[in-house]
Motif scaffolding. Structure first.
Motif, PDB file in Angstrom:
ATOM      1  N   TYR A  72       0.862  -1.353  -0.330  1.00 40.77           N
ATOM      2  CA  TYR A  72       0.424  -0.145   0.087  1.00 40.77           C
ATOM      3  C   TYR A  72       1.276   1.461  -0.146  1.00 40.77           C
ATOM      4  O   TYR A  72       2.837   1.445   0.171  1.00 40.77           O
ATOM      5  CB  TYR A  72      -0.956  -0.481   1.410  1.00 40.77           C
ATOM      6  CG  TYR A  72      -0.244  -0.129   2.545  1.00 40.77           C
ATOM      7  CD1 TYR A  72       0.029   0.713   2.672  1.00 40.77           C
ATOM      8  CD2 TYR A  72      -0.109  -1.763   3.537  1.00 40.77           C
ATOM      9  CE1 TYR A  72       1.077   0.625   4.029  1.00 40.77           C
ATOM     10  CE2 TYR A  72       1.463  -1.558   3.555  1.00 40.77           C
ATOM     11  CZ  TYR A  72       1.113  -0.312   4.709  1.00 40.77           C
ATOM     12  OH  TYR A  72       1.321  -0.171   5.364  1.00 40.77           O
TER      13      TYR A  72
ATOM     14  N   SER B 141      -0.752   3.483   0.968  1.00 34.02           N
ATOM     15  CA  SER B 141      -1.494   5.380   2.089  1.00 34.02           C
ATOM     16  C   SER B 141       0.093   5.442   3.687  1.00 34.02           C
ATOM     17  O   SER B 141       0.598   4.678   4.258  1.00 34.02           O
ATOM     18  CB  SER B 141      -2.723   4.558   2.910  1.00 34.02           C
ATOM     19  OG  SER B 141      -3.716   4.736   1.626  1.00 34.02           O
TER      20      SER B 141
ATOM     21  N   ASP C  41     -10.158  -5.101   4.477  1.00 36.41           N
ATOM     22  CA  ASP C  41      -9.575  -5.799   3.034  1.00 36.41           C
ATOM     23  C   ASP C  41     -10.642  -5.120   1.847  1.00 36.41           C
ATOM     24  O   ASP C  41     -11.731  -7.052   2.633  1.00 36.41           O
ATOM     25  CB  ASP C  41      -8.510  -6.985   3.106  1.00 36.41           C
ATOM     26  CG  ASP C  41      -8.237  -7.014   1.375  1.00 36.41           C
ATOM     27  OD1 ASP C  41      -8.115  -6.259   0.452  1.00 36.41           O
ATOM     28  OD2 ASP C  41      -7.698  -7.929   1.200  1.00 36.41           O
TER      29      ASP C  41
ATOM     30  N   TRP D 215      -3.155 -10.470   0.131  1.00 41.01           N
ATOM     31  CA  TRP D 215      -2.752  -8.958   0.748  1.00 41.01           C
ATOM     32  C   TRP D 215      -3.443  -9.405   1.759  1.00 41.01           C
ATOM     33  O   TRP D 215      -2.155  -8.462   2.341  1.00 41.01           O
ATOM     34  CB  TRP D 215      -3.609  -8.216  -0.454  1.00 41.01           C
ATOM     35  CG  TRP D 215      -3.165  -6.455  -0.120  1.00 41.01           C
ATOM     36  CD1 TRP D 215      -2.626  -5.976  -0.459  1.00 41.01           C
ATOM     37  CD2 TRP D 215      -3.855  -5.756   0.714  1.00 41.01           C
ATOM     38  NE1 TRP D 215      -2.492  -4.492  -0.263  1.00 41.01           N
ATOM     39  CE2 TRP D 215      -3.340  -4.825   1.039  1.00 41.01           C
ATOM     40  CE3 TRP D 215      -4.632  -6.136   1.946  1.00 41.01           C
ATOM     41  CZ2 TRP D 215      -3.152  -3.323   2.065  1.00 41.01           C
ATOM     42  CZ3 TRP D 215      -5.569  -6.044   3.071  1.00 41.01           C
ATOM     43  CH2 TRP D 215      -4.551  -4.342   3.068  1.00 41.01           C
TER      44      TRP D 215
ATOM     45  N   PHE E 142      -0.842  -8.611   4.237  1.00 40.23           N
ATOM     46  CA  PHE E 142      -0.994  -7.512   5.741  1.00 40.23           C
ATOM     47  C   PHE E 142      -0.654  -7.524   7.100  1.00 40.23           C
ATOM     48  O   PHE E 142       0.092  -7.007   7.805  1.00 40.23           O
ATOM     49  CB  PHE E 142      -1.963  -6.683   4.991  1.00 40.23           C
ATOM     50  CG  PHE E 142      -1.963  -5.340   5.929  1.00 40.23           C
ATOM     51  CD1 PHE E 142      -1.724  -3.565   5.691  1.00 40.23           C
ATOM     52  CD2 PHE E 142      -2.915  -5.223   7.026  1.00 40.23           C
ATOM     53  CE1 PHE E 142      -1.628  -3.030   6.088  1.00 40.23           C
ATOM     54  CE2 PHE E 142      -2.773  -3.155   8.015  1.00 40.23           C
ATOM     55  CZ  PHE E 142      -2.489  -3.040   7.358  1.00 40.23           C
TER      56      PHE E 142
ATOM     57  N   HIS F 298      -8.754  -1.049   2.462  1.00 35.51           N
ATOM     58  CA  HIS F 298      -8.080  -1.299   1.575  1.00 35.51           C
ATOM     59  C   HIS F 298      -8.880  -2.234   0.420  1.00 35.51           C
ATOM     60  O   HIS F 298      -9.856  -2.740   0.594  1.00 35.51           O
ATOM     61  CB  HIS F 298      -6.599  -2.384   1.807  1.00 35.51           C
ATOM     62  CG  HIS F 298      -6.287  -2.790   0.220  1.00 35.51           C
ATOM     63  ND1 HIS F 298      -6.628  -4.455  -0.283  1.00 35.51           N
ATOM     64  CD2 HIS F 298      -5.361  -2.325  -0.500  1.00 35.51           C
ATOM     65  CE1 HIS F 298      -5.534  -4.457  -1.182  1.00 35.51           C
ATOM     66  NE2 HIS F 298      -5.039  -3.081  -1.524  1.00 35.51           N
TER      67      HIS F 298
ATOM     68  N   ARG G 135      -8.997  -3.237  -3.786  1.00 32.64           N
ATOM     69  CA  ARG G 135      -8.138  -4.058  -4.896  1.00 32.64           C
ATOM     70  C   ARG G 135      -9.331  -4.017  -5.847  1.00 32.64           C
ATOM     71  O   ARG G 135      -9.725  -5.137  -5.732  1.00 32.64           O
ATOM     72  CB  ARG G 135      -7.365  -4.623  -3.961  1.00 32.64           C
ATOM     73  CG  ARG G 135      -6.123  -4.926  -5.470  1.00 32.64           C
ATOM     74  CD  ARG G 135      -5.355  -6.102  -5.558  1.00 32.64           C
ATOM     75  NE  ARG G 135      -4.084  -5.677  -4.951  1.00 32.64           N
ATOM     76  CZ  ARG G 135      -3.153  -5.731  -4.366  1.00 32.64           C
ATOM     77  NH1 ARG G 135      -2.963  -7.278  -4.601  1.00 32.64           N
ATOM     78  NH2 ARG G 135      -1.999  -4.986  -3.985  1.00 32.64           N
TER      79      ARG G 135
ATOM     80  N   GLU H  36      -7.694   2.975   0.751  1.00 31.90           N
ATOM     81  CA  GLU H  36      -7.188   2.752  -0.224  1.00 31.90           C
ATOM     82  C   GLU H  36      -7.185   2.058  -1.345  1.00 31.90           C
ATOM     83  O   GLU H  36      -7.926   1.103  -1.195  1.00 31.90           O
ATOM     84  CB  GLU H  36      -5.115   2.705  -0.208  1.00 31.90           C
ATOM     85  CG  GLU H  36      -4.228   2.948  -1.018  1.00 31.90           C
ATOM     86  CD  GLU H  36      -2.852   2.780  -0.661  1.00 31.90           C
ATOM     87  OE1 GLU H  36      -2.796   2.970  -0.221  1.00 31.90           O
ATOM     88  OE2 GLU H  36      -2.053   1.455  -1.593  1.00 31.90           O
TER      89      GLU H  36
ATOM     90  N   GLN I 212      -6.978   0.468  -5.217  1.00 31.77           N
ATOM     91  CA  GLN I 212      -5.824   0.029  -6.538  1.00 31.77           C
ATOM     92  C   GLN I 212      -6.711  -0.375  -7.475  1.00 31.77           C
ATOM     93  O   GLN I 212      -7.597  -1.581  -6.923  1.00 31.77           O
ATOM     94  CB  GLN I 212      -4.722  -1.142  -5.863  1.00 31.77           C
ATOM     95  CG  GLN I 212      -3.877  -0.419  -4.610  1.00 31.77           C
ATOM     96  CD  GLN I 212      -3.036  -1.392  -3.473  1.00 31.77           C
ATOM     97  OE1 GLN I 212      -3.186  -2.678  -3.708  1.00 31.77           O
ATOM     98  NE2 GLN I 212      -2.476  -1.334  -2.868  1.00 31.77           N
TER      99      GLN I 212
ATOM    100  N   VAL J 228      -3.661   3.822  -8.107  1.00 34.10           N
ATOM    101  CA  VAL J 228      -3.731   3.936  -7.180  1.00 34.10           C
ATOM    102  C   VAL J 228      -4.295   5.149  -5.990  1.00 34.10           C
ATOM    103  O   VAL J 228      -3.604   6.283  -6.484  1.00 34.10           O
ATOM    104  CB  VAL J 228      -2.734   3.600  -6.190  1.00 34.10           C
ATOM    105  CG1 VAL J 228      -2.413   3.769  -4.554  1.00 34.10           C
ATOM    106  CG2 VAL J 228      -1.948   2.174  -7.201  1.00 34.10           C
TER     107      VAL J 228
ATOM    108  N   PHE K  47      -5.781   7.586  -3.086  1.00 28.48           N
ATOM    109  CA  PHE K  47      -5.594   7.545  -1.199  1.00 28.48           C
ATOM    110  C   PHE K  47      -5.978   8.553  -1.286  1.00 28.48           C
ATOM    111  O   PHE K  47      -6.064   9.446  -1.490  1.00 28.48           O
ATOM    112  CB  PHE K  47      -4.712   6.431  -0.554  1.00 28.48           C
ATOM    113  CG  PHE K  47      -3.432   7.192  -0.970  1.00 28.48           C
ATOM    114  CD1 PHE K  47      -2.866   8.180  -0.153  1.00 28.48           C
ATOM    115  CD2 PHE K  47      -2.828   6.481  -2.374  1.00 28.48           C
ATOM    116  CE1 PHE K  47      -1.744   8.103  -0.580  1.00 28.48           C
ATOM    117  CE2 PHE K  47      -1.769   6.965  -2.305  1.00 28.48           C
ATOM    118  CZ  PHE K  47      -0.624   7.837  -1.650  1.00 28.48           C
TER     119      PHE K  47
END
Length: 297
Positions: free
Chosen positions: A50, A52, A62, A70, A74, A121, A123, A150, A152, A284, A286
């Motif tokens: 990430y 951020s 997530d 991910w 994390f 997060h 994605r 954030e 992505q 991306v 954020f």
């Protein structure tokens, strides 16, 4: 047990919980591709998870965790952080770090978490939501002051610096997928990813930034790094191509499977053509929830 009664369609399986919301498959073939795709993100981001500026997060969410890679990484990197990964499909591992749990949940529902998060997060969620502004409002509500969101994501249709993508089946593929997604009420690609900053600002976020990356469609770049990235992405897209197209084109544009098969072959040919210097924009984005009393300009 009903969440395992997957929809079976054209030889692929799709999630059962909230059937029809997510238009990509959830079978073992797609899970393998998602794990490969995670590796490509690692290559793209210099091994970062990430961007951020999150410091000592206590709780993280997530959204659309997929196979959970991910979230696992994390959670390993932040052992003091409670991590939750949510998805419509149950395809996550059972052997996970003690600070991580996976839930079958729909981020479009009203959020009812009993705590706020330091970091949220998401994605590759373009194409998943009918009401994106509402998603940003809910994320804002469930972030602690100073917490970060954030996203992505990807852009579609593909682009190129020399217009070699124009008038190709590869470019038409992106246009058709976006048209089908609009018809189904869940726009995807650049239709949404280019509006993230605006929607975040409307929801009240500050310090909003976008970092732009790209994934070449094959090994056409001369630079060794971009050439390698293109090789990986070519495998990624070719492996996912049928799954990307089947539900969208048959449900959203009323194509027959036989038509999809022929079109997939044409797009696959373009994906192998190094004369087409195309790439996927990979933004991306954020932003931060302000602190109480912070003056927002």
């Amino acid at each position: 047990e009903s969440i395992y009664n997957y929809r079976r369609e054209h030889g692929r399986t799709y999630h059962a919980y909230k059937d029809g919301k997510y238009i990509f498959p959830n079978d073992a073939r797609e899970a393998d591709r998602l794990d490969l795709q995670h590796h490509i993100f690692r290559l793209t981001f210099g091994n970062r998870l990430y961007f951020s500026p999150v410091k000592e997060p206590k709780r993280a969410l997530d959204i659309g965790t997929g196979t959970g890679l991910w979230a696992v990484e994390f959670a390993d990197a932040h052992p003091d952080c409670e991590v939750i990964g949510i998805d419509l499909s149950p395809g996550q591992p059972t052997l996970v770090p003690p600070n991580l749990k996976f839930l079958i949940d729909d981020a479009e529902d009203v959020w009812i978490y009993n705590q706020t998060f330091s970091f949220i997060h998401a994605r590759l969620m373009a194409g998943c939501f009918a009401d994106w502004p509402n998603f940003f409002r809910q994320a804002y509500q469930y972030l602690e002051p100073g917490g970060w969101l954030e996203l992505q994501d990807y852009g579609l249709p593909v682009k190129s610096g020399d217009n070699t993508h124009l008038s190709t089946d590869l470019h038409r593929w992106g246009e058709l997928l976006c048209a089908a997604a609009r018809n189904l009420g869940r726009p995807m690609g650049s239709d949404v990813s280019e509006s993230y900053k605006e929607w975040m600002r409307e929801a009240g976020f500050v310090d909003i930034q976008t970092k732009m990356f790209m994934w070449p469609t094959n090994s056409w770049p001369k630079d060794p790094y971009w050439k390698e990235l293109g090789r990986w992405n070519q495998i990624n897209i070719l492996e996912g191509l049928e799954g990307f197209c089947l539900a969208l084109l048959t449900r959203g544009l009323d194509w027959r499977k036989e038509e999809v098969d022929v079109f997939v072959a044409h797009v696959g040919r373009d994906l192998r053509d190094k004369r087409i210097h195309a790439y996927f924009p990979m933004p991306v984005t954020f932003g931060r929830r302000p602190w109480p009393g912070e003056i927002v300009v």
